[in-house]
Design a protein around this motif. Structure first.
Motif, short mmCIF file in Angstrom:
data_model
loop_
_atom_site.label_atom_id
_atom_site.label_comp_id
_atom_site.label_asym_id
_atom_site.label_seq_id
_atom_site.Cartn_x
_atom_site.Cartn_y
_atom_site.Cartn_z
N GLY A 135 21.98 -69.59 -45.80
CA GLY A 135 21.28 -68.92 -44.71
C GLY A 135 19.96 -68.33 -45.18
N PHE A 136 20.01 -67.66 -46.34
CA PHE A 136 18.82 -66.99 -46.86
C PHE A 136 17.71 -68.01 -47.15
CE2 PHE A 136 16.50 -65.13 -50.53
CZ PHE A 136 15.97 -64.05 -49.86
N ALA B 234 4.40 -69.87 -42.18
CA ALA B 234 3.20 -69.27 -42.74
C ALA B 234 2.20 -70.34 -43.16
CB ALA B 234 3.59 -68.39 -43.94
N VAL C 8 16.23 -69.41 -43.94
CA VAL C 8 15.33 -68.44 -43.29
C VAL C 8 14.00 -68.39 -44.03
CG1 VAL C 8 14.96 -65.98 -42.89
CG2 VAL C 8 17.12 -67.04 -42.25
N CYS C 9 14.08 -68.26 -45.38
CA CYS C 9 12.85 -68.19 -46.16
C CYS C 9 12.05 -69.48 -46.01
CB CYS C 9 13.17 -67.95 -47.63
SG CYS C 9 13.68 -66.27 -47.94
N ARG D 220 0.77 -72.59 -39.87
CA ARG D 220 0.08 -71.91 -38.79
C ARG D 220 -1.44 -72.02 -38.96
NH1 ARG D 220 -1.32 -67.00 -39.09
NH2 ARG D 220 0.16 -66.59 -40.76
N LEU E 256 26.08 -67.50 -47.89
CA LEU E 256 25.00 -66.57 -47.53
C LEU E 256 23.67 -67.10 -48.03
CD1 LEU E 256 26.77 -63.22 -48.34
CD2 LEU E 256 26.00 -63.97 -46.11
N GLY E 257 23.72 -67.68 -49.25
CA GLY E 257 22.49 -68.22 -49.84
C GLY E 257 21.90 -69.31 -48.97
N HIS F 109 28.91 -66.24 -51.54
CA HIS F 109 27.50 -66.08 -51.88
C HIS F 109 26.71 -67.35 -51.60
CE1 HIS F 109 29.01 -62.66 -54.27
NE2 HIS F 109 27.93 -62.13 -53.76
N LEU G 275 10.36 -69.51 -42.71
CA LEU G 275 9.23 -68.57 -42.67
C LEU G 275 8.04 -69.13 -43.45
CD1 LEU G 275 10.98 -65.11 -43.01
CD2 LEU G 275 10.00 -66.17 -41.00
N ILE G 276 8.34 -69.71 -44.62
CA ILE G 276 7.25 -70.28 -45.42
C ILE G 276 6.57 -71.40 -44.65
CG2 ILE G 276 6.75 -71.65 -47.48
CD1 ILE G 276 8.92 -69.99 -48.88
#
Lengths: 665, 214
Positions: free
Chosen positions: A650-651, A662, A654-655, A665, A647-648, A644, A658-659
């Motif tokens: 990676g998560f 966002a 990614v987040c 930009r 995986l965390g 976990h 993305l933040i």
């Protein structure tokens, strides 16, 4: 299609066919040995043709994407191709039975040998950056496979392989960076375009290019401080591979420095060459000092390679310095001396490594302290090593003497030539070369005397046997070249001069120096020396013959018959030198005295251990390695084993990305 | 058009439902519904484009994601015995729902430039696909049972497929076929792995597997 082109085509074709055959034919060792030797012979022909003026150039745009393969053989490249070929001939003949005896018949190793030779022959023929880098990398990979060929022998081989792999690739990256910066300032990556652009580079850019490529190329040549891989990898490789690496591959580092520094960048400024000179001088002295302390036969030879490449760089640095101050005749002399030393070093280092392999083959040991007494049982190998040792020590009837004498001539006559820098650098360089020559004599006297003469110090040495014919034939080829180079250097001098002239040291390249009055004929010198020896021996014999001859035991202080334990070992032979250079080498000594239980005054045993660690390595490499290890340890804490958590990571990344996207930009 | 938005709404809703419910059998049923919603989405696009190929893809998606995959999951569950509930997720349900809301906002914020590239009814729905991807990843990270992690993985794949169709209106039959085969194989392998894990450890709690490191 001229001779040089035909020769290069034959090198590639025969080499590749041999590699292919090695993969499918059951009797690999003979096929690979003959194929490698023939490939080498083709390379010699191609190189000689190029030196004689038959240069060629070919572009094959389809072979590599984007830039294509471009090959050109000019005299400078031809010299290195010919040297590589010569070493390959000797190593190929030698390998036929050597490979069988040491059980190195595995397919991968046998395929890698001809590929290695082909790659080495192609590097000096490359005419654009992509070709050079591809061949360079192929050479590194093939040699890496060969270095770890005997990986079953112990963890040291694997460690040597790791050091070699990491350092050779760091060197590759350095060369890549330097050449990419260079190419960015040229229309395309062909050497012709670079040569044209080289003159127009700003000093800062040219300096960056030179220093980056110098670091990469000198790491291949085993120059201090990037030498750490060399005394590890060269001894652990099978001996014919050691010969190829130590006599042919390291030369290509020198080739790179000359090609980029002198040819493509067009000479540059004085500080470049002072740097090269300093690196060369330090390497020469440090390398031979390490060799003098070493008691491992092949390691000693590897460290001597660092020394010889250092001497070559001294010559190149002096040449560059003279050229930058306008002394083109002297520059040509220094460069000729350096390239002649490359040729000579290739010859005697091949001979020495092949002879060391013969010893290893017969006794299974490389430890000088466990050898000795090989002269009666291995006469040919002993003679070969003796000749090689004479060639390596810069004494008159030896191969290295000619080139080192030329080098000293150039340095001494350069004293009034340059400015302040030369006035300071030249005497120091002369001193370094002289010190190196002296230490080399001590080193090779030790290697030959302790390793081959006197009584055997171990059972393995006592049970030694002479090597099979092909191994002796391989050594014979190298020995003949050594003798020719020593007695008749005038035979190869025009070719070497052509190569030096090809390296764009403009101006005429005649060796008739107006201010250089030193003249010397090695052949006459040798004849004189031989005559003197004969005369002295005759006089002694005559003087002795007058008295009656009496057979008696050697005087042994009444201590019983002489045993092997009373001989000088390699360690004890080097001890005086070690004392003199105590501050430099800083050996670790350890003396254990154990007493009898009954009395403290009676000594049972004295154990003496000496280790000479590489100080440069300790100061420079260990902090870096420790930092990397600590970084790795910190990284390991991130990996706790929980799926976990992985995986965390990676998560969250990614987040986070993305933040960031966002928000920004 | 309304049907497209309805399908997208169903996609989003089912993703959130997967987070909400703990019964593994319910989660599988919800997943099947999502597969159907995805098929509807593709079908709507096919009707818009009037392309036979897309219709074929829609049928394929329906069969695979609403039929075969849920069937395989249910079979894996049937072998599981009593452990039919996601008992202790690493993040509890209410927090998961809040996180899903945050992820939805993030997806909307991030996919604005994608939408602005070619504003149309289909591209307006891109954020839904991205949300499903993120929620699938979230399920993968926070759920303990191997089966619910599998569902998380499949949610991500559903989301990726949805984004693919919404942005390009069809990535070609061959590509879709390849991806579907890939997913099917992954599920089969993971199912075998899950069974083996249960046989060996008597449990499929992935957090118990902490020894698998250097």
């Amino acid at each position: 299609m001229n001779l040089a082109a035909t020769g290069m085509a034959a090198v590639v074709a025969i080499g590749l066919v041999t590699a292919l055959l090695a993969a499918v034919v059951p009797a690999r060792s003979a096929v690979v040995g003959v194929g490698t030797a023939v490939t080498g012979a083709a390379a010699v022909v191609a190189g000689a043709a190029a030196l004689a003026g038959g240069s060629f150039s070919v572009v094959l745009p389809e072979v590599l994407p984007l830039s294509g393969v471009a090959l050109t053989l000019d005299p400078l490249g031809g010299l290195f191709v010919a040297v590589t070929g010569g070493v390959a001939v000797a190593a190929g003949i030698y390998a036929m039975s050597y490979v069988d005896s040491l059980d190195l018949r595995t397919r991968g190793v046998q395929v890698a040998l001809p590929l290695f030779v082909v790659a080495m022959a192609l590097v000096p023929a490359a005419a654009n950056v992509s070709t050079l880098l591809v061949c360079w990398e192929l050479m590194a990979l093939a040699s890496l496979v060969l270095v770890v060929a005997e990986h079953r022998r112990g963890p040291r081989v694997a460690s040597a392989g790791r050091w070699y792999a990491v350092m050779t690739h760091l060197g590759f990256v350095s060369v890549l960076i330097g050449l990419m910066v260079f190419v960015a300032h040229a229309p395309d990556d062909s050497f012709a375009a670079l040569r044209e652009a080289g003159g127009r580079l700003s000093p800062a850019v040219a300096g960056v290019v030179f220093v980056a490529t110098l670091a990469g190329f000198t790491s291949k040549a085993g120059i201090v401080p990037l030498h750490a891989w060399l005394p590890r990898a060269h001894p652990e490789a099978p001996s014919h591979v050691s010969a190829l690496m130590s006599a042919a591959m390291v030369n290509l580092g020198v080739y790179g420095v000359v090609r980029v520094g002198v040819d493509l960048l067009g000479g540059g400024t004085a500080w470049w060459w002072l740097l090269v000179l300093a690196l060369g001088a330090v390497s020469a002295v440090y390398g031979i000092l390490q060799a003098a302390m070493s008691s491992d036969l092949k390691r000693l030879l590897g460290q001597s390679t660092t020394e010889n490449m250092g001497l070559v760089l001294v010559g190149i640095g002096a040449a560059g310095l003279f050229a930058s101050s306008g002394e083109h005749t002297l520059a040509a002399l220094a460069l000729t001396a350096a390239l002649l030393h490359v040729v000579g070093h290739a010859a005697f280092k091949t001979l020495l490594f092949l002879a060391a392999g013969s010893v290893l083959h017969a006794t299974g040991s490389r430890d000088l302290d466990a050898l000795g007494g090989l002269r009666p049982v291995m006469p040919v190998t002993t003679a070969a090593f003796g000749l090689g040792a004479l060639a390596a020590s810069a004494l008159p009837p030896g191969t290295a003497f000619v080139s080192e004498w030329l080098l000293l001539q150039a340095l001494i006559h350069g004293l009034p030539a340059g400015g302040v820098a030369a006035a300071i650098a030249m005497p120091v360089a002369v001193a370094a070369v002289a010190l190196t020559a002296g230490l080399a004599v001590a080193t090779f006297v030790k290697a030959f005397g302790v390793g081959f003469l006197a009584k055997p110090r171990s059972g393995a040495a006592a049970d030694a046997h002479e090597s099979p014919f092909t191994m002796l034939a391989g050594m014979g080829v190298a020995a003949v070249v050594c003798v020719v180079l020593a007695l008749w250097p005038a035979g190869v001098l025009p070719a070497v001069q052509a190569a030096a002239g090809g390296a764009a040291v403009s101006g005429d390249v005649t060796l008739r120096l107006s201010q250089a009055t030193g003249a010397l004929s090695p052949l006459l010198l040798t004849l004189g020396l031989l005559a003197a020896v004969v005369v002295v021996a005759g006089v002694v014999r005559a003087a002795v013959a007058r008295r009656a001859r009496r057979e008696a035991r050697l005087w042994d202080c009444g201590g019983g018959p002489m045993s092997a334990r009373m001989e000088y070992t390699a360690t004890s032979f080097a001890e005086p030198l070690q004392r003199v250079f105590d501050d430099v080498v800083q050996p670790e000594l350890d003396v254990d005295v154990s007493h009898h239980q009954e009395s403290r005054y009676l000594v049972q045993a004295v154990e003496y251990r000496r280790k000479v660690p590489d100080r440069i390595e300790r100061r420079l490499y260990e902090p870096v390695l420790n930092a990397i290890t600590a970084w790795g340890g910190a990284g390991r804490r991130l990996a706790s084993g929980s799926v976990h958590r992985y995986l965390g990571y990676g998560f969250y990344v990614v987040c986070g990305a993305l933040i960031l996207l966002a928000v920004t930009r | 058009m309304q049907l497209l938005y309805l399908a997208c709404g169903a996609l989003l809703l089912t993703a959130v439902l997967v987070l909400w419910r703990r019964e593994l059998s319910v989660i599988i049923r919800v997943f099947a519904v999502q597969g159907a919603a995805l098929a509807v989405l593709v079908a709507v696009l096919a009707a818009q484009e009037n392309s036979v190929e897309l219709w074929a893809v829609a049928v394929g998606v329906l069969v695979l994601r609403a039929g075969v995959l849920p069937y395989l999951l249910r079979r894996a569950l049937a072998g599981a015995g009593e452990s039919r509930r996601e008992t202790r997720p690493l993040v509890n349900v209410s927090a998961s729902l809040l996180a899903a809301a945050a992820l939805t906002l993030l997806a909307y914020a991030v996919s604005q430039p994608l939408v602005a590239l070619a504003p149309s009814a289909a591209t307006q729905a891109i954020p839904v696909g991205v949300t499903v991807v993120l929620i699938g990843f979230f399920v993968l990270v926070t759920r303990r049972r191997a089966l619910s992690q599998l569902v998380g993985f499949l949610l991500m794949d559903n989301g990726i497929t949805a984004v693919g169709f919404l942005t390009t209106t069809g990535v070609g039959l061959v590509v879709e076929l390849g991806v579907s085969l890939d997913v099917l194989l992954a599920v089969l392998v993971l199912q075998v792995l899950t069974t083996r894990m249960r046989e060996t450890f008597g449990d499929t709690d992935l957090d118990e597997l902490r020894e698998l490191r250097d």
